[in-house]
Design an enzyme around this catalytic site. Structure first.
Site, PDB file in Angstrom:
ATOM      1  N   TYR A 102       0.847  -1.193   0.000  1.00 45.26           N
ATOM      2  CA  TYR A 102       0.000   0.000   0.000  1.00 45.26           C
ATOM      3  C   TYR A 102       0.884   1.246   0.000  1.00 45.26           C
ATOM      4  O   TYR A 102       1.317   1.735   1.037  1.00 45.26           O
ATOM      5  CB  TYR A 102      -0.937   0.014   1.211  1.00 45.26           C
ATOM      6  CG  TYR A 102      -2.022  -1.043   1.165  1.00 45.26           C
ATOM      7  CD1 TYR A 102      -2.183  -1.885   0.058  1.00 45.26           C
ATOM      8  CD2 TYR A 102      -2.907  -1.197   2.228  1.00 45.26           C
ATOM      9  CE1 TYR A 102      -3.176  -2.844   0.020  1.00 45.26           C
ATOM     10  CE2 TYR A 102      -3.914  -2.154   2.194  1.00 45.26           C
ATOM     11  CZ  TYR A 102      -4.032  -2.974   1.094  1.00 45.26           C
ATOM     12  OH  TYR A 102      -5.031  -3.925   1.055  1.00 45.26           O
TER      13      TYR A 102
HETATM   14  N1  LIG Z   1      -6.718  -8.527   1.288  1.00 46.36           N
HETATM   15  C1  LIG Z   1      -6.893  -7.922   0.151  1.00 46.36           C
HETATM   16  O1  LIG Z   1      -6.514  -8.435  -0.911  1.00 46.36           O
HETATM   17  C2  LIG Z   1      -7.598  -6.592   0.147  1.00 46.36           C
HETATM   18  C3  LIG Z   1      -8.103  -6.067  -1.063  1.00 46.36           C
HETATM   19  C4  LIG Z   1      -8.789  -4.850  -1.012  1.00 46.36           C
HETATM   20  C5  LIG Z   1      -8.936  -4.176   0.191  1.00 46.36           C
HETATM   21  N2  LIG Z   1      -8.398  -4.696   1.334  1.00 46.36           N
HETATM   22  C6  LIG Z   1      -8.528  -3.969   2.626  1.00 46.36           C
HETATM   23  O2  LIG Z   1      -9.883  -3.644   2.862  1.00 46.36           O
HETATM   24  C7  LIG Z   1      -9.995  -2.249   3.138  1.00 46.36           C
HETATM   25  C8  LIG Z   1     -11.362  -1.735   2.757  1.00 46.36           C
HETATM   26  O3  LIG Z   1     -11.660  -1.988   1.410  1.00 46.36           O
HETATM   27  P1  LIG Z   1     -11.573  -0.856   0.298  1.00 46.36           P
HETATM   28  O4  LIG Z   1     -10.867   0.328   0.848  1.00 46.36           O
HETATM   29  O5  LIG Z   1     -11.056  -1.569  -0.896  1.00 46.36           O
HETATM   30  O6  LIG Z   1     -13.091  -0.511  -0.047  1.00 46.36           O
HETATM   31  P2  LIG Z   1     -14.378  -0.150   0.812  1.00 46.36           P
HETATM   32  O7  LIG Z   1     -14.085  -0.176   2.238  1.00 46.36           O
HETATM   33  O8  LIG Z   1     -15.454  -1.003   0.282  1.00 46.36           O
HETATM   34  O9  LIG Z   1     -14.645   1.364   0.296  1.00 46.36           O
HETATM   35  C9  LIG Z   1     -13.839   2.390   0.789  1.00 46.36           C
HETATM   36  C10 LIG Z   1     -14.085   3.686   0.043  1.00 46.36           C
HETATM   37  O10 LIG Z   1     -15.461   4.033   0.017  1.00 46.36           O
HETATM   38  C11 LIG Z   1     -15.607   5.437   0.210  1.00 46.36           C
HETATM   39  N3  LIG Z   1     -16.294   5.592   1.503  1.00 46.36           N
HETATM   40  C12 LIG Z   1     -16.041   4.920   2.679  1.00 46.36           C
HETATM   41  N4  LIG Z   1     -16.907   5.263   3.631  1.00 46.36           N
HETATM   42  C13 LIG Z   1     -17.743   6.151   3.081  1.00 46.36           C
HETATM   43  C14 LIG Z   1     -18.871   6.865   3.576  1.00 46.36           C
HETATM   44  N5  LIG Z   1     -19.317   6.698   4.805  1.00 46.36           N
HETATM   45  N6  LIG Z   1     -19.506   7.723   2.736  1.00 46.36           N
HETATM   46  C15 LIG Z   1     -19.095   7.885   1.473  1.00 46.36           C
HETATM   47  N7  LIG Z   1     -18.025   7.247   0.945  1.00 46.36           N
HETATM   48  C16 LIG Z   1     -17.357   6.383   1.746  1.00 46.36           C
HETATM   49  C17 LIG Z   1     -14.215   6.027   0.196  1.00 46.36           C
HETATM   50  O11 LIG Z   1     -13.780   6.294  -1.145  1.00 46.36           O
HETATM   51  P3  LIG Z   1     -14.277   7.535  -2.039  1.00 46.36           P
HETATM   52  O12 LIG Z   1     -14.541   8.679  -1.118  1.00 46.36           O
HETATM   53  O13 LIG Z   1     -13.165   7.773  -2.993  1.00 46.36           O
HETATM   54  O14 LIG Z   1     -15.508   7.041  -2.740  1.00 46.36           O
HETATM   55  C18 LIG Z   1     -13.399   4.861   0.726  1.00 46.36           C
HETATM   56  O15 LIG Z   1     -12.048   4.931   0.414  1.00 46.36           O
HETATM   57  C19 LIG Z   1      -8.832  -1.654   2.340  1.00 46.36           C
HETATM   58  O16 LIG Z   1      -8.547  -0.329   2.745  1.00 46.36           O
HETATM   59  C20 LIG Z   1      -7.751  -2.657   2.652  1.00 46.36           C
HETATM   60  O17 LIG Z   1      -7.222  -2.422   3.927  1.00 46.36           O
HETATM   61  C21 LIG Z   1      -7.757  -5.896   1.335  1.00 46.36           C
END
Ligand SMILES: NC(=O)c1ccc[n+]([C@@H]2O[C@H](COP(=O)([O-])OP(=O)(O)OC[C@H]3O[C@@H](n4cnc5c(N)ncnc54)[C@H](OP(=O)(O)O)[C@@H]3O)[C@@H](O)[C@H]2O)c1
Length: 332
Positions: free
Chosen positions: A63
């Site tokens: 990251y």
């Molecule tokens: N193990 C793996 O392979 C893997 C893969 C992916 C992710 N992960 C982990 O999982 C975590 C979470 O998943 P993710 O970040 O991919 O996606 P997510 O949690 O599904 O979505 C996060 C994004 O949604 C938006 N958001 C979040 N809360 C919000 C709210 N209350 N209101 C409006 N917009 C909001 C923000 O982006 P915007 O404002 O730009 O829309 C935020 O960056 C990652 O940060 C990472 O640590 C792990």
């Protein structure tokens, strides 16, 4: 494992909260548009989360690449050292070590974890294998897993977890580690109303329960799509925008049901989507980029959807014709 004050005590040294915080966006420019001017607000998010018991932070040594190498870990290191609130000792930094093609020996994983600890300025709490190489280079994985177990045996980490493993590989690794007396505390998979495959098709929740492993739901808001803010001509830049344009026509049943339940309960889409993950027995780790998002997401805690609301959401999820694409590394 015992539940204590909304925390799951997974071992003497490690407890996990009901919900965590994902930090992929804290250092990633390509997908998440990160730049250093955001660091102050990210620190506020960190402090706010910890103050409210959201003490698990998921990161990865991938990251932040190029000049931003390991930026998410570096920021988490700074923030956790500067944090002085009462939850300080409960902070759990969970990093994921990438199975890069040049990591070939057990020592390379030990060295990678030490590099993460260096960026954090303290030992890694929970170390996770970011993905299995079973789908494309099965010969590579054994050494990396041995390295992961070495880290636990040597006391360099408090716990070990896996990510993107399916049931077959999970059982094999579980047995292998058990022979060395190394427990697997967590498994992290992509899980949301638009990505039910890991539990519905792979049966990972039942297996994790049987093995005493906590299931962590990553991308629980489907990269932000489930917040309801995208559509009607509003899209994020780049790859996410392209993906959301493709998915949106096939996910209307979920968005409509989220809207109905959110209106009835006076909650937001994200609070409903995250609470659904919690009701399914997973620990969601939504990413948050600013205080508004963090505050909203914390509103997913302290209450539960009713069984009938969960059933309505399940039915809507079953009607989705374009589910979220699965991670290419996810094994069966
Ligand atoms: N193990 C793996 O392979 C893997 C893969 C992916 C992710 N992960 C982990 O999982 C975590 C979470 O998943 P993710 O970040 O991919 O996606 P997510 O949690 O599904 O979505 C996060 C994004 O949604 C938006 N958001 C979040 N809360 C919000 C709210 N209350 N209101 C409006 N917009 C909001 C923000 O982006 P915007 O404002 O730009 O829309 C935020 O960056 C990652 O940060 C990472 O640590 C792990």
């Amino acid at each position: 494992m015992q539940a204590r004050e909304n925390k799951i005590q997974v071992s003497e040294k490690l407890s996990l909260p009901t919900m965590g915080c994902g930090t992929w966006a804290w250092g990633n420019k390509l997908l998440w548009d990160y730049d250093e001017s955001k660091d102050q607000q990210l620190q506020e998010v960190f402090n706010f989360c910890v103050d409210h018991g959201v003490t698990l932070f998921d990161t990865g040594d991938s990251y932040g690449t190029g000049k931003l190498k390991g930026r998410s870990e570096t920021l988490l290191g700074q923030f956790s050292q500067q944090y002085q609130g009462k939850e300080k000792d409960n902070i759990c930094i969970a990093t994921k070590l990438a199975a890069y093609p040049w990591r070939l020996t057990r020592q390379s994983i030990v060295a990678a974890c030490r590099a993460s600890a260096h960026r954090l300025g303290k030992p890694v709490d929970l170390v996770q294998m970011h993905w299995p190489t079973a789908n494309y280079a099965p010969w590579q994985e054994n050494a990396l897993l041995e390295g992961l177990a070495d880290l636990y045996e040597q006391g360099e980490v408090k716990g070990v977890g896996l990510s993107n493993y399916g049931p077959k590989r999970l059982k094999e690794v579980y047995q292998k580690f058990a022979q060395r007396g190394v427990p697997i505390y967590t498994l992290q998979v992509q899980y949301s109303l638009l990505s039910t495959y890991p539990i519905k098709e792979l049966g990972l929740k039942a297996l994790c329960d049987e093995l005493g492993i906590r299931l962590i739901a990553y991308s629980p808001l489907t990269l932000g799509l489930l917040t309801g803010k995208y559509g009607n001509g509003v899209f994020p830049k780049g790859i996410r925008g392209l993906l959301f344009r493709y998915l949106l026509p096939g996910i209307q049943p979920v968005l409509k049901t989220l809207e109905t339940i959110a209106n009835t309960r006076n909650k937001t889409f994200s609070q409903i989507a995250l609470n659904w993950c919690i009701c399914k027995g997973t620990i969601p780790i939504p990413g948050a980029k600013n205080m508004k998002q963090a505050q909203q997401n914390i509103g997913a805690l302290g209450w539960r959807l009713s069984d009938s609301e969960v059933a309505e959401l399940d039915q809507a999820s079953n009607k989705v014709t374009r589910p979220m694409v699965q991670n290419i590394f996810q094994t069966r």
